[in-house]
Design a protein around this motif. Structure first.
Motif, PDB file in Angstrom:
ATOM      1  N   ALA A 216      -5.830 -14.211   8.263  1.00  0.00           N
ATOM      2  CA  ALA A 216      -6.133 -15.105   7.145  1.00  0.00           C
ATOM      3  C   ALA A 216      -5.045 -15.014   6.094  1.00  0.00           C
ATOM      4  O   ALA A 216      -4.176 -14.132   6.132  1.00  0.00           O
ATOM      5  CB  ALA A 216      -7.493 -14.744   6.535  1.00  0.00           C
ATOM      6  N   LEU A 217      -5.119 -15.932   5.148  1.00  0.00           N
ATOM      7  CA  LEU A 217      -4.215 -15.902   4.004  1.00  0.00           C
ATOM      8  C   LEU A 217      -4.422 -14.611   3.215  1.00  0.00           C
ATOM      9  O   LEU A 217      -5.553 -14.121   3.099  1.00  0.00           O
ATOM     10  CB  LEU A 217      -4.476 -17.099   3.089  1.00  0.00           C
ATOM     11  CG  LEU A 217      -4.014 -18.481   3.573  1.00  0.00           C
ATOM     12  CD1 LEU A 217      -4.561 -19.551   2.643  1.00  0.00           C
ATOM     13  CD2 LEU A 217      -2.487 -18.546   3.623  1.00  0.00           C
ATOM     14  N   PRO A 218      -3.363 -14.026   2.648  1.00  0.00           N
ATOM     15  CA  PRO A 218      -3.546 -12.858   1.785  1.00  0.00           C
ATOM     16  C   PRO A 218      -4.309 -13.234   0.523  1.00  0.00           C
ATOM     17  O   PRO A 218      -4.381 -14.406   0.138  1.00  0.00           O
ATOM     18  CB  PRO A 218      -2.111 -12.421   1.469  1.00  0.00           C
ATOM     19  CG  PRO A 218      -1.283 -13.655   1.670  1.00  0.00           C
ATOM     20  CD  PRO A 218      -1.953 -14.428   2.764  1.00  0.00           C
ATOM     21  N   GLY A 219      -4.911 -12.230  -0.102  1.00  0.00           N
ATOM     22  CA  GLY A 219      -5.643 -12.464  -1.336  1.00  0.00           C
ATOM     23  C   GLY A 219      -7.142 -12.308  -1.211  1.00  0.00           C
ATOM     24  O   GLY A 219      -7.854 -12.429  -2.213  1.00  0.00           O
ATOM     25  N   TRP A 220      -7.647 -12.013   0.010  1.00  0.00           N
ATOM     26  CA  TRP A 220      -9.088 -11.845   0.183  1.00  0.00           C
ATOM     27  C   TRP A 220      -9.544 -10.433  -0.170  1.00  0.00           C
ATOM     28  O   TRP A 220     -10.749 -10.166  -0.264  1.00  0.00           O
ATOM     29  CB  TRP A 220      -9.480 -12.153   1.626  1.00  0.00           C
ATOM     30  CG  TRP A 220      -8.707 -11.384   2.665  1.00  0.00           C
ATOM     31  CD1 TRP A 220      -7.588 -11.792   3.324  1.00  0.00           C
ATOM     32  CD2 TRP A 220      -9.004 -10.073   3.166  1.00  0.00           C
ATOM     33  NE1 TRP A 220      -7.158 -10.825   4.203  1.00  0.00           N
ATOM     34  CE2 TRP A 220      -8.011  -9.763   4.124  1.00  0.00           C
ATOM     35  CE3 TRP A 220     -10.009  -9.151   2.907  1.00  0.00           C
ATOM     36  CZ2 TRP A 220      -7.994  -8.545   4.818  1.00  0.00           C
ATOM     37  CZ3 TRP A 220     -10.003  -7.940   3.584  1.00  0.00           C
ATOM     38  CH2 TRP A 220      -9.008  -7.646   4.535  1.00  0.00           C
ATOM     39  N   GLU A 221      -8.592  -9.515  -0.378  1.00  0.00           N
ATOM     40  CA  GLU A 221      -8.935  -8.110  -0.586  1.00  0.00           C
ATOM     41  C   GLU A 221      -9.773  -7.910  -1.858  1.00  0.00           C
ATOM     42  O   GLU A 221     -10.762  -7.167  -1.856  1.00  0.00           O
ATOM     43  CB  GLU A 221      -7.652  -7.273  -0.659  1.00  0.00           C
ATOM     44  CG  GLU A 221      -6.793  -7.316   0.585  1.00  0.00           C
ATOM     45  CD  GLU A 221      -5.849  -8.496   0.639  1.00  0.00           C
ATOM     46  OE1 GLU A 221      -5.072  -8.593   1.608  1.00  0.00           O
ATOM     47  OE2 GLU A 221      -5.885  -9.330  -0.314  1.00  0.00           O
ATOM     48  N   GLN A 222      -9.394  -8.578  -2.946  1.00  0.00           N
ATOM     49  CA  GLN A 222     -10.135  -8.418  -4.200  1.00  0.00           C
ATOM     50  C   GLN A 222     -11.545  -8.968  -4.078  1.00  0.00           C
ATOM     51  O   GLN A 222     -12.506  -8.364  -4.579  1.00  0.00           O
ATOM     52  CB  GLN A 222      -9.393  -9.112  -5.338  1.00  0.00           C
ATOM     53  CG  GLN A 222     -10.056  -8.937  -6.704  1.00  0.00           C
ATOM     54  CD  GLN A 222      -9.292  -9.612  -7.824  1.00  0.00           C
ATOM     55  OE1 GLN A 222      -8.261 -10.235  -7.588  1.00  0.00           O
ATOM     56  NE2 GLN A 222      -9.778  -9.500  -9.050  1.00  0.00           N
ATOM     57  N   ALA A 223     -11.693 -10.111  -3.413  1.00  0.00           N
ATOM     58  CA  ALA A 223     -13.024 -10.686  -3.227  1.00  0.00           C
ATOM     59  C   ALA A 223     -13.912  -9.758  -2.405  1.00  0.00           C
ATOM     60  O   ALA A 223     -15.114  -9.626  -2.674  1.00  0.00           O
ATOM     61  CB  ALA A 223     -12.904 -12.047  -2.543  1.00  0.00           C
ATOM     62  N   LEU A 224     -13.342  -9.085  -1.410  1.00  0.00           N
ATOM     63  CA  LEU A 224     -14.124  -8.141  -0.608  1.00  0.00           C
ATOM     64  C   LEU A 224     -14.559  -6.948  -1.439  1.00  0.00           C
ATOM     65  O   LEU A 224     -15.709  -6.488  -1.338  1.00  0.00           O
ATOM     66  CB  LEU A 224     -13.299  -7.687   0.594  1.00  0.00           C
ATOM     67  CG  LEU A 224     -13.996  -6.706   1.542  1.00  0.00           C
ATOM     68  CD1 LEU A 224     -15.179  -7.388   2.226  1.00  0.00           C
ATOM     69  CD2 LEU A 224     -13.016  -6.178   2.590  1.00  0.00           C
ATOM     70  N   SER A 225     -13.668  -6.432  -2.277  1.00  0.00           N
ATOM     71  CA  SER A 225     -14.014  -5.292  -3.139  1.00  0.00           C
ATOM     72  C   SER A 225     -15.133  -5.655  -4.104  1.00  0.00           C
ATOM     73  O   SER A 225     -16.065  -4.871  -4.323  1.00  0.00           O
ATOM     74  CB  SER A 225     -12.778  -4.821  -3.916  1.00  0.00           C
ATOM     75  OG  SER A 225     -11.773  -4.365  -3.037  1.00  0.00           O
TER      76      SER A 225
END
Length: 341
Positions: A216-225
């Motif tokens: 996937a596109l980067p940037g999903w890490e914060q939403a997961l946290s």
């Protein structure tokens, strides 16, 4: 030659009912029966007594009060009792067994890849097994199906219980998307959009399964946290051996399932294969570190491995982590990976 095409599920309004008749409905019934007779029968015997260590409920009932010990969490101190007794006391809670579970399902083009079986077929098996395991104990399960780059889920299945509801979920997951009339540009999956929508839709603390290959596109890490702060989140990462290691097969064409970009590879070149494996290992390490930092456990499923073995291994790891957490002061959340023997 590897060729993939983007598939997008039809949009429906949340709560809409769908018939489980037709080819995909029959396929869902056959799949669920096979899972009940193979995977679920084995899991049910192995997981007896381990329910709370695997899936924690949202409700808490006060069970007892006792004196504070060095390994206790200070957040559980009852300050009113502590003030009266002059000694720190902590509350012990009994967790509610009822769980509201949601499956955040990535059904983008890259999920249609796999040798022997696709990652999407493996996802259906995992979802069917876990949904039946949870709903069989009276819990409710729902799902958000995300086709890729629309910026929101293509379909929302409200959380309900029962075998019929599990069949509806599988029917929706297995149902092929209708052919689109006009060609549309394919974009890389925006997984962060799915996670942000889940944070908006699912208000009550729940058990969330993020089922994806995380291509996937980067940037999903914060939403997961952010999602993991409110809910108990479990990542179910799907992969195929060819995504980590190329065979020495000479020249062949590959096509990006997300963008449609094509590339001619010479797999007989050992240097190219080593670079491919190094890139795959770097991505693997980065993904695992990201999940660990978010405090999200990860169940890794391979398309060539029996599902029951992976789930049993994961259950043993969860039990071990639970015992370690109860016996030490500050055990941090770690990614539990199902390594191959």
């Amino acid at each position: 030659m590897f060729k993939f095409r983007k598939r997008r599920a039809p949009e429906v309004t949340p709560g809409a009912s769908a018939s489980t008749t037709g080819p995909s409905g029959d396929q869902a019934e056959r799949l669920l029966r096979r899972l009940e007779w193979t995977v679920l029968r084995r899991l049910d015997g192995q997981l007896q007594g381990d329910y709370r260590s695997l899936f924690r409920g949202a409700g808490l009932v006060l069970a007892d009060l006792r004196e504070y010990q060095t390994h206790d969490d200070v957040r559980h101190i009852d300050w009113n009792v502590t003030a009266r007794m002059g000694t720190p006391y902590v509350r012990e809670h009994q967790e509610d067994r009822e769980v509201a579970a949601w499956f955040l399902l990535d059904v983008s083009g890259s999920m249609d890849f796999g040798v022997g079986q696709t990652k999407r077929e493996l996802a259906a098996q995992a979802v069917g097994t876990l949904a039946r395991l949870l709903s069989g104990r009276g819990n409710r399960v729902g799902a958000l199906l995300f086709g890729g780059a629309a910026g929101r889920a293509d379909q929302v299945i409200p959380a309900r219980s029962g075998r019929r509801h599990v069949l509806h979920l599988l029917h929706t997951l297995l149902k092929p998307a209708p052919a689109s009339g006009a060609a549309q540009p394919s974009l890389v999956t925006d997984l962060g959009a799915l996670l942000r929508q889940a944070q908006t839709l699912i208000r009550r603390r729940s058990l969330l399964f993020v089922v994806s290959d995380f291509i996937a596109l980067p940037g999903w890490e914060q939403a997961l946290s952010q999602l993991a702060r409110r809910h108990e989140v479990l990542a179910i990462r799907l992969r195929d051996p060819l995504e980590a290691k190329l065979p020495s097969a000479g020249l062949f064409w590959v096509q990006d399932a997300e963008t449609g970009e094509q590339l001619l590879l010479d797999a007989s070149d050992s240097g190219m294969r080593r670079r491919f494996e190094a890139m795959a290992q770097a991505r693997e390490s980065e993904l695992r570190n990201t999940l660990a930092q978010a405090g999200v456990d990860c169940l890794e499923l391979d398309t060539h491995e029996p599902l029951d073995q992976a789930l049993l291994r994961f259950a043993r790891l969860r039990k071990l982590a639970s015992r370690l957490a109860n016996g030490s002061a500050a055990t941090s959340a770690a990614t539990l990976r199902t390594h191959h023997a």
